[in-house]
Write an enzyme that holds these catalytic residues in place. Structure first.
Site, PDB file in Angstrom:
ATOM      1  N   LYS A   1      13.833  -9.890  -8.500  1.00  0.00           N
ATOM      2  CA  LYS A   1      14.140  -8.849  -7.521  1.00  0.00           C
ATOM      3  C   LYS A   1      13.903  -9.435  -6.136  1.00  0.00           C
ATOM      4  O   LYS A   1      12.774  -9.730  -5.743  1.00  0.00           O
ATOM      5  CB  LYS A   1      13.233  -7.647  -7.754  1.00  0.00           C
ATOM      6  CG  LYS A   1      13.457  -6.509  -6.777  1.00  0.00           C
ATOM      7  CD  LYS A   1      12.742  -5.279  -7.290  1.00  0.00           C
ATOM      8  CE  LYS A   1      12.558  -4.156  -6.284  1.00  0.00           C
ATOM      9  NZ  LYS A   1      12.991  -4.291  -4.960  1.00  0.00           N
TER      10      LYS A   1
ATOM     11  N   GLU B   1       0.829  -1.204   0.000  1.00  0.00           N
ATOM     12  CA  GLU B   1       0.000   0.000   0.000  1.00  0.00           C
ATOM     13  C   GLU B   1       0.862   1.252   0.000  1.00  0.00           C
ATOM     14  O   GLU B   1       0.548   2.239  -0.658  1.00  0.00           O
ATOM     15  CB  GLU B   1      -0.889   0.006   1.240  1.00  0.00           C
ATOM     16  CG  GLU B   1      -2.142  -0.801   1.020  1.00  0.00           C
ATOM     17  CD  GLU B   1      -2.845  -1.091   2.317  1.00  0.00           C
ATOM     18  OE1 GLU B   1      -3.900  -0.495   2.556  1.00  0.00           O
ATOM     19  OE2 GLU B   1      -2.310  -1.902   3.090  1.00  0.00           O
ATOM     20  N   TYR B   2       1.958   1.181   0.745  1.00  0.00           N
ATOM     21  CA  TYR B   2       2.881   2.316   0.769  1.00  0.00           C
ATOM     22  C   TYR B   2       3.385   2.594  -0.652  1.00  0.00           C
ATOM     23  O   TYR B   2       3.362   3.729  -1.127  1.00  0.00           O
ATOM     24  CB  TYR B   2       4.057   2.033   1.700  1.00  0.00           C
ATOM     25  CG  TYR B   2       5.014   3.209   1.804  1.00  0.00           C
ATOM     26  CD1 TYR B   2       4.818   4.201   2.763  1.00  0.00           C
ATOM     27  CD2 TYR B   2       6.085   3.336   0.927  1.00  0.00           C
ATOM     28  CE1 TYR B   2       5.666   5.289   2.844  1.00  0.00           C
ATOM     29  CE2 TYR B   2       6.939   4.424   1.001  1.00  0.00           C
ATOM     30  CZ  TYR B   2       6.722   5.403   1.964  1.00  0.00           C
ATOM     31  OH  TYR B   2       7.549   6.471   2.027  1.00  0.00           O
ATOM     32  N   ASP B   3       3.810   1.513  -1.316  1.00  0.00           N
ATOM     33  CA  ASP B   3       4.304   1.656  -2.686  1.00  0.00           C
ATOM     34  C   ASP B   3       3.270   2.289  -3.603  1.00  0.00           C
ATOM     35  O   ASP B   3       3.594   3.092  -4.458  1.00  0.00           O
ATOM     36  CB  ASP B   3       4.701   0.287  -3.264  1.00  0.00           C
ATOM     37  CG  ASP B   3       6.063  -0.155  -2.768  1.00  0.00           C
ATOM     38  OD1 ASP B   3       6.735   0.654  -2.095  1.00  0.00           O
ATOM     39  OD2 ASP B   3       6.445  -1.305  -3.054  1.00  0.00           O
TER      40      ASP B   3
ATOM     41  N   CYS C   1     -22.389 -29.347  16.677  1.00  0.00           N
ATOM     42  CA  CYS C   1     -23.055 -30.423  17.428  1.00  0.00           C
ATOM     43  C   CYS C   1     -22.980 -30.215  18.931  1.00  0.00           C
ATOM     44  O   CYS C   1     -23.417 -31.068  19.699  1.00  0.00           O
ATOM     45  CB  CYS C   1     -22.451 -31.776  17.043  1.00  0.00           C
ATOM     46  SG  CYS C   1     -20.777 -32.000  17.667  1.00  0.00           S
TER      47      CYS C   1
ATOM     48  N   SER D   1      18.846   3.402  -6.070  1.00  0.00           N
ATOM     49  CA  SER D   1      17.668   2.568  -5.937  1.00  0.00           C
ATOM     50  C   SER D   1      17.038   2.410  -7.324  1.00  0.00           C
ATOM     51  O   SER D   1      17.672   2.761  -8.312  1.00  0.00           O
ATOM     52  CB  SER D   1      16.801   3.261  -4.901  1.00  0.00           C
ATOM     53  OG  SER D   1      15.498   2.942  -5.076  1.00  0.00           O
ATOM     54  N   LEU D   2      15.861   1.893  -7.418  1.00  0.00           N
ATOM     55  CA  LEU D   2      15.265   1.653  -8.742  1.00  0.00           C
ATOM     56  C   LEU D   2      13.890   2.273  -8.843  1.00  0.00           C
ATOM     57  O   LEU D   2      13.111   2.246  -7.890  1.00  0.00           O
ATOM     58  CB  LEU D   2      15.122   0.142  -8.990  1.00  0.00           C
ATOM     59  CG  LEU D   2      16.400  -0.677  -9.130  1.00  0.00           C
ATOM     60  CD1 LEU D   2      16.053  -2.158  -9.248  1.00  0.00           C
ATOM     61  CD2 LEU D   2      17.183  -0.225 -10.350  1.00  0.00           C
TER      62      LEU D   2
ATOM     63  N   GLU E   1      22.124  -8.735  -1.932  1.00  0.00           N
ATOM     64  CA  GLU E   1      20.923  -8.732  -1.106  1.00  0.00           C
ATOM     65  C   GLU E   1      21.065  -9.835  -0.055  1.00  0.00           C
ATOM     66  O   GLU E   1      21.494 -10.941  -0.362  1.00  0.00           O
ATOM     67  CB  GLU E   1      19.742  -9.031  -2.041  1.00  0.00           C
ATOM     68  CG  GLU E   1      18.442  -8.510  -1.589  1.00  0.00           C
ATOM     69  CD  GLU E   1      18.230  -7.017  -1.853  1.00  0.00           C
ATOM     70  OE1 GLU E   1      19.120  -6.345  -2.423  1.00  0.00           O
ATOM     71  OE2 GLU E   1      17.174  -6.527  -1.443  1.00  0.00           O
TER      72      GLU E   1
HETATM   73  S1  IVH Z   1      19.958  -3.980  -9.179  1.00  0.00           S
HETATM   74  C1  IVH Z   1      21.192   0.689  -9.426  1.00  0.00           C
HETATM   75  N1  IVH Z   1      19.090  -6.382  -8.872  1.00  0.00           N
HETATM   76  O1  IVH Z   1      15.850  -3.770  -4.984  1.00  0.00           O
HETATM   77  C2  IVH Z   1      20.319  -0.256  -8.684  1.00  0.00           C
HETATM   78  N2  IVH Z   1      18.523  -4.778  -7.232  1.00  0.00           N
HETATM   79  O2  IVH Z   1      14.017  -1.433  -5.343  1.00  0.00           O
HETATM   80  C3  IVH Z   1      20.857  -1.627  -8.825  1.00  0.00           C
HETATM   81  N3  IVH Z   1      17.193  -5.678  -5.380  1.00  0.00           N
HETATM   82  O3  IVH Z   1      17.949  -1.238  -3.861  1.00  0.00           O
HETATM   83  C4  IVH Z   1      19.944  -2.577  -8.210  1.00  0.00           C
HETATM   84  N4  IVH Z   1      17.123  -7.734  -6.128  1.00  0.00           N
HETATM   85  O4  IVH Z   1      18.353  -3.599  -2.915  1.00  0.00           O
HETATM   86  C5  IVH Z   1      19.126  -5.147  -8.372  1.00  0.00           C
HETATM   87  N5  IVH Z   1      18.408  -8.582  -8.735  1.00  0.00           N
HETATM   88  C6  IVH Z   1      18.455  -7.350  -8.223  1.00  0.00           C
HETATM   89  C7  IVH Z   1      17.829  -7.007  -7.011  1.00  0.00           C
HETATM   90  C8  IVH Z   1      17.884  -5.705  -6.547  1.00  0.00           C
HETATM   91  C9  IVH Z   1      16.753  -6.917  -5.169  1.00  0.00           C
HETATM   92  C10 IVH Z   1      16.910  -4.546  -4.477  1.00  0.00           C
HETATM   93  C11 IVH Z   1      18.064  -3.615  -4.283  1.00  0.00           C
HETATM   94  C12 IVH Z   1      17.546  -2.244  -4.696  1.00  0.00           C
HETATM   95  C13 IVH Z   1      16.062  -2.431  -4.617  1.00  0.00           C
HETATM   96  C14 IVH Z   1      15.379  -1.470  -5.574  1.00  0.00           C
END
Ligand code: IVH
Length: 753
Positions: free
Chosen positions: A116, A35-37, A415, A82-83, A178
């Site tokens: 991920k 939900e936060y996302d 019963c 981050s992504l 991770e």
């Molecule tokens: S690549 C430049 N690959 O997801 C960013 N991240 O929401 C490179 N994460 O902060 C990240 N699995 O901690 C990458 N296969 C994966 C991942 C992964 C989990 C995490 C990571 C990142 C977060 C982003």
């Protein structure tokens, strides 16, 4: 509508600030991550479309932080980015279009696709091949230095390359990965918690984080954490051109890589894999919350640059949220055929991962108490794959004070019999074998496909028959007269005729199928097959069960007076007493083939300090029990608990009565002569999965009649997996292990049909 945008932005900002505070400061979130996302994404989207309304204090500008006061700080050599998120294929297409606009015209992009992982990011530095530092992501610039703790994780190499043959390590290498719990390790951890009477951990990622942030690394070492490495943050002396090369290089150095990364020549190829990944999600050994898609060519990725904290060259494709919070309105109680009580949460309907959920499993009352779930609570619900949605736990921060504890009922709601919790069990049971609800569930199972397979006997028909007093148990089905049926509402002549003829046909089901239909705990078609391979008739099974029960009673009666009358205050003594009281599960199976029982028992029972003569008596009666139990216990693939269930079932008076009635009504209770139709399948082992043209028992018989073997699980020894309609995960396991997968038609072709 446009007028509302500034206020919606203000509203979202305020909400996100609040939930940030609940999560990071109070450590007591009131909404789920999903939900936060969703809120975060909506705000991001609005701000991008209407930059004039974006506020300086927007939560989207904040870089998340996991810094704590307990560790020295470590500066990262480069920002730990981050992504950005994508939620559907369209988002991915837009992402690529935007990127292509920024690159020289005519550019084409290939991608690395990988899961991920839902863990926490870690940054690990190696100097001259030696692990020198490990830090959490922190705020992306500074992290917590958790080197000592990370060194306890076995999947993290302390020196690279792990295999000296892989050449020299670069002078400096900083990798990113991770840290997480594999699902089975997390389960194990919770079992240990439970064994110690401690509350279960709810969330694997938070627990992994807590485990990594222990002040004493010996505590971290006790947790079975795993690390996967997926990227290089910084290095010296390396020239790699693509993400794919990075992965190959990390692999050669001996890092633990996420398996199943794939190189896709274009976005179509990546998009084609999304659905399959989502379907596989629950079969993976770890939790994933989406996929990561990266532009493979690193010079293109560099050129694309970074927006805020997200590189443009990579994106997270998030699966639909599987968690949500909602109100727990009430609890209903179900009673199964064994009498087991299952509490189900009635919820304010909530939309999770594409469906509306209005009830969810609460597992059992012990779990409800351990998690302190109360009526009126806001609760976190999880829905994943085909699993029935369940309540993960309460949101204590959302309590008003009017919530009430949830207790097991005193009596069965169907019963009114007093419910019981057998020794050592976590479930509560209705012990009444004539409880209408139990009978209903028993009958539903009894007539189902794979069991007696009686067509035209749906739940409504069963309910009508019970309500009108026409049947009291499963055996009564076989003596149903036609006239009272015709008097029932909706039962025309043709319908009654059909029903009676399918009942008549069911009397001739193969012995193993009849056995399966009895619903003995743990005895499905595979175990039923083992039993019918070893016992020729129902009468034989009943006879062996009675002999075992007699020998067991004799054992307990003879050994009980020998036990010292000391207070069982130490756990060793208590365990031994338990073993002596449950010889059929605790002793007989393990000493079945022991040549010299005396000395072996003497060693086992030493903490009890029994006199030598007493040990001899124990050995004597155990020997008798072993001799009697051998035909059952010696069956390969049949464990002690199953054996006990079988003994319990066949020595129960009610069940004996049902069997006698079935026998009298002419139901088949005899193993068939093994017809050998051929040897076409000799030496081959099959696993059956999915729905086929006939009950699986019949297909199994067909395979066996032709010399083949049927087993339950896919292994290296499996020759073929036969997949029917909507097959289970066995097909994937087969594909992974290179076991050929064939259809039912292909199986029949092997038989020359
Ligand atoms: S690549 C430049 N690959 O997801 C960013 N991240 O929401 C490179 N994460 O902060 C990240 N699995 O901690 C990458 N296969 C994966 C991942 C992964 C989990 C995490 C990571 C990142 C977060 C982003």
């Amino acid at each position: 509508m446009t007028d509302d945008i500034p206020s919606r932005i203000a509203d979202l900002s305020q909400k996100l600030h609040f939930h940030n505070y609940r999560y990071h400061v109070r450590n007591d979130p009131v909404i789920s991550d999903g939900e936060y996302d969703r809120l975060f994404h909506e705000l991001q989207h609005l701000e991008a479309e209407h930059p004039q309304y974006a506020r300086a204090d927007s939560p989207t500008h904040r870089v998340g932080s996991d810094l704590s006061g307990d560790f020295p700080k470590a500066a990262h050599p480069a920002p730990i980015l981050s992504l950005a998120n994508a939620f559907d294929e369209d988002d991915l297409r837009h992402w690529e279009e935007r990127n292509l606009r920024l690159l020289p015209s005519g550019s084409r992009l290939s991608y690395v696709l990988q899961p991920k992982l839902d863990g926490l990011a870690i940054v690990i530095s190696y100097e001259q091949g030696e692990l020198t530092r490990a830090a959490t992501r922190g705020n992306g610039v500074l992290g917590d230095d958790v080197t000592a703790n990370v060194k306890t994780i076995r999947t993290v190499p302390l020196r690279i390359p792990v295999d000296a043959a892989a050449g020299a390590a670069p002078p400096r290498l900083v990798v990113r990965g991770e840290i997480l719990f594999h699902k089975d390790s997390f389960l194990e951890l919770n079992q240990e918690q439970e064994a110690q009477g401690l509350p279960a951990y709810v969330n694997a990622r938070n627990t992994a984080s807590g485990s990594l942030k222990q002040k004493d690394s010996r505590e971290t070492a006790k947790r079975k954490l795993t690390a996967y490495i997926y990227d290089i943050v910084d290095s010296e002396g390396l020239e790699l051109q693509s993400e794919w090369e990075i992965l190959r290089y990390l692999d050669a150095l001996g890092f633990n890589l996420i398996t199943d990364a794939s190189l896709c020549s274009d976005l179509d190829e990546a998009a084609a894999q999304l659905a399959a990944w989502e379907a596989r999600r629950d079969d993976l050994p770890f939790e994933i919350d989406g996929l990561v898609l990266k532009v493979n060519d690193m010079s293109a990725a560099r050129e694309l640059g970074v927006v805020g904290k997200d590189p443009r060259g990579a994106i997270a494709y998030k699966f639909p949220a599987e968690e949500a919070t909602t109100a727990l309105l009430g609890v209903t109680i179900g009673v199964g055929r064994t009498g087991k009580l299952t509490p189900t949460a009635q919820l304010e309907p909530v939309f999770i991962g594409g469906v509306t959920v209005s009830n969810a499993s609460l597992h059992n009352y012990d779990q409800v108490a351990a998690l302190d779930i109360r009526q009126g609570d806001r609760v976190v619900i999880k829905r994943s794959g085909d699993v029935i949605p369940y309540v993960i736990g309460p949101v204590p921060g959302a309590r008003s004070g009017n919530e009430t504890p949830i207790m097991p009922p005193a009596i069965c709601p169907f019963c009114s019999t007093k419910v019981v919790q057998p020794e050592g069990a976590i479930d509560w049971f209705c012990p009444n074998q004539t409880c209408p609800e139990r009978i209903m569930r028993t009958l539903e199972f009894f007539v189902s496909r794979g069991a007696m397979d009686i067509e035209g006997m749906g739940p409504q028909t069963i309910a009508a028959l019970i309500e009108n007093g026409l049947i009291q148990d499963e055996a009564d089905i076989f003596t149903l007269p036609a006239e009272p049926l015709l008097a029932l509402e909706g039962f025309a002549e043709k319908k009654v005729e059909n029903l009676l003829s399918s009942i008549a046909a069911a009397k001739a089901r193969p012995f193993a199928q009849v056995l399966t239909s009895l619903g003995i705990d743990g005895v499905g078609s595979t175990v039923a097959g083992l039993l019918t391979d070893n016992f020729a008739s129902m009468a034989d099974l009943q006879a062996i069960a009675e002999r075992i029960r007699d020998a067991e009673i004799e054992f307990v009666e003879q050994t009980r007076p020998l036990l010292p009358a000391v207070a069982a205050d130490d756990s060793d003594t208590e365990k031994l007493r338990y073993r002596l009281e449950h010889p059929t599960t605790e002793l007989a199976p393990r000493y079945l083939n022991a040549p010299e029982l005396g000395p072996r028992l003497e060693r086992l029972l030493r903490p009890l300090n029994l006199a030598a003569e007493s040990v001899a008596i124990v050995a004597e009666y155990l020997k008798r029990l072993n001799t009697v139990s051998r035909p059952l216990h010696a069956i390969e693939g049949l464990g002690p608990i199953l054996a006990q269930n079988i003994v319990d079932w066949f020595t129960d008076e009610h069940n004996q009565n049902v069997l006698a009635k079935m026998q009298a009504a002419g139901v088949n209770m005899q193993a068939e002569e093994k017809v050998v139709a051929g040897t076409a399948l000799a030496g081959q082992t099959f696993v059956l999965t999915g729905t086929m043209s006939a009950p699986r028992g019949e297909i199994k018989a067909l395979v066996e009649a032709n010399g083949g073997k049927v087993t339950g699980g896919v292994s290296k020894k499996t020759s073929y997996v036969v997949a029917g309609e909507s097959p289970g995960s066995k097909v994937e396991k087969a594909a992974k292990n290179g076991v050929p997968i064939i259809s039912e038609d292909e199986l029949r072709a092997l038989l020359g049909e």
